[in-house]
Design a protein around this motif. Structure first.
Motif, PDB file in Angstrom:
ATOM      1  N   TYR A  69     -73.758 -60.629  17.908  1.00  0.00           N
ATOM      2  CA  TYR A  69     -75.164 -61.062  17.934  1.00  0.00           C
ATOM      3  C   TYR A  69     -75.914 -60.233  18.964  1.00  0.00           C
ATOM      4  O   TYR A  69     -75.395 -59.907  20.031  1.00  0.00           O
ATOM      5  CB  TYR A  69     -75.292 -62.563  18.223  1.00  0.00           C
ATOM      6  N   LEU A 121     -80.232 -55.193  13.546  1.00  0.00           N
ATOM      7  CA  LEU A 121     -79.787 -56.301  12.691  1.00  0.00           C
ATOM      8  C   LEU A 121     -80.157 -56.005  11.239  1.00  0.00           C
ATOM      9  O   LEU A 121     -79.332 -56.139  10.324  1.00  0.00           O
ATOM     10  CB  LEU A 121     -80.425 -57.613  13.144  1.00  0.00           C
ATOM     11  N   LEU A 176     -75.625 -55.245  13.365  1.00  0.00           N
ATOM     12  CA  LEU A 176     -75.335 -56.539  13.979  1.00  0.00           C
ATOM     13  C   LEU A 176     -75.137 -57.563  12.866  1.00  0.00           C
ATOM     14  O   LEU A 176     -75.622 -57.372  11.741  1.00  0.00           O
ATOM     15  CB  LEU A 176     -76.484 -56.992  14.885  1.00  0.00           C
ATOM     16  N   MET A 194     -78.634 -62.825  14.947  1.00  0.00           N
ATOM     17  CA  MET A 194     -79.467 -62.834  16.150  1.00  0.00           C
ATOM     18  C   MET A 194     -80.178 -64.167  16.227  1.00  0.00           C
ATOM     19  O   MET A 194     -80.595 -64.725  15.207  1.00  0.00           O
ATOM     20  CB  MET A 194     -80.480 -61.687  16.085  1.00  0.00           C
TER      21      MET A 194
END
Length: 331
Positions: free
Chosen positions: A164, A203, A208, A211
């Motif tokens: 994250y 992200l 990633l 989040m």
């Protein structure tokens, strides 16, 4: 003769009493006439373009119109909000310099930094709570995880593999992620960035897995991110279909909202506090202002200065354990 001997003393006493009386009469009058001298500066201890700056600018123009004096946003960024806030608390408490206080500067930073140029309890006069923006757990639109349960199942199956992102160590995103790890007892990898923008970009690019962010609403509404849960007591008005963590099956009180409020230096006269509180609360109920705030997920909760003071104090206490649990510490 004795009466003549005491006359100068009596005259001086009378003059002193008259002067004190005139000063006493002038102070409430000045507060009642506020503001008349000059424009009001609303200090934002962050760079232009962020959430704090955006909220300040939503308020500035209509607040100036209500007060009869322009309200000018004054950005003073640096050191996680500490530079501008430290300069602000040294200003004169006359109502002509205000600050947009945040959960970062006034609740998290006292536990995150070993030394601060201000005391969150002693150096401020809370005026009016403005809004809070809950953190939202988001994944990219192409993510295989459609629900929070699916995400947590994958995290448990592969401890430490899922990552994250955050705006940096000790940021609201980092602390919210730490709350999730603590509440679920899953292992996930924290990846800090220099700002939430770069983290959100990574992200969406697939670098990633997730989040927890307060600025993700436009991406969710635009279809590039998918929201799985909201870190608040109730669902967001802007995302009514997205459950809270509690509703999604995660107990442990995951409540991570960035909050914003107007404060003044310590010692602001009561009359000015009440005037500002009244005008700000009126603004928050205006449809145009409410609509602008809702565009980035902000939720308003008008109240008294005393309620804001009690809330701010409780947040300082609450974040002590959260920051300690996250392991974040800055010099």
């Amino acid at each position: 003769m004795p009466s003549h001997r005491h006359t100068p003393v009596s005259r001086r006493t009378a003059l002193a009493c008259a002067l004190l009386a005139s000063l006493a009469a002038a102070l409430p009058a000045q507060a009642a006439d506020y503001p008349t001298e000059r424009p009001i500066r609303l200090v934002v201890p962050w760079a232009p373009g962020g959430a704090t700056d955006a909220i300040a600018r939503v308020l500035a123009v209509p607040l100036g119109q209500a007060l009869g004096q322009s309200v000018v946003v004054d950005n003073r960024p640096g050191a996680g909000g500490n530079i501008g806030t430290g300069q602000f608390v040294r200003e004169k408490p006359d109502g002509y310099t205000l600050v947009m206080a945040t959960s970062s500067t006034n609740a998290v930073n006292p536990h995150l930094y070993s030394k601060l140029p201000f005391d969150p309890a002693k150096d401020f006069t809370p005026v009016a709570f403005v809004a809070s923006v809950p953190n939202v757990l988001v994944v990219r639109a192409a993510s295989p995880y459609k629900t929070l349960a699916e995400l947590l199942a994958a995290a448990r199956a592969q401890p430490g593999k899922l990552s994250y992102g955050s705006a940096g160590n000790g940021s609201s995103q980092h602390l919210a992620g730490s709350m999730l790890v603590r509440a679920t007892q899953v292992q996930m990898t924290h990846v800090p960035y220099k700002g939430s923008g770069p983290a959100a970009s990574d992200l969406m690019a697939g670098h990633l897995d997730m989040m927890l962010d307060t600025g993700s609403l436009p991406h969710v509404q635009g279809g590039t991110l998918r929201a799985l849960a909201v870190a608040s007591r109730k669902r967001m008005a802007a995302l009514p279909e997205v459950p809270t963590f509690e509703e999604a099956g995660v107990t442990g009180g995951i409540q991570a909202s960035a909050w914003y409020g107007v404060m003044a230096p310590a010692g602001l006269p009561k009359e000015i506090i009440l005037r500002l509180n009244r005008e700000i609360n009126k603004l928050l109920q205006q449809p145009a202002v409410a609509r602008h705030l809702q565009e980035f997920g902000a939720e308003t909760n008008p109240g008294t200065p005393e309620q804001f003071q009690a809330f701010a104090a409780s947040e300082v206490a609450r974040y002590q354990a959260i920051v300690k649990e996250s392991g974040a510490k800055l010099e």
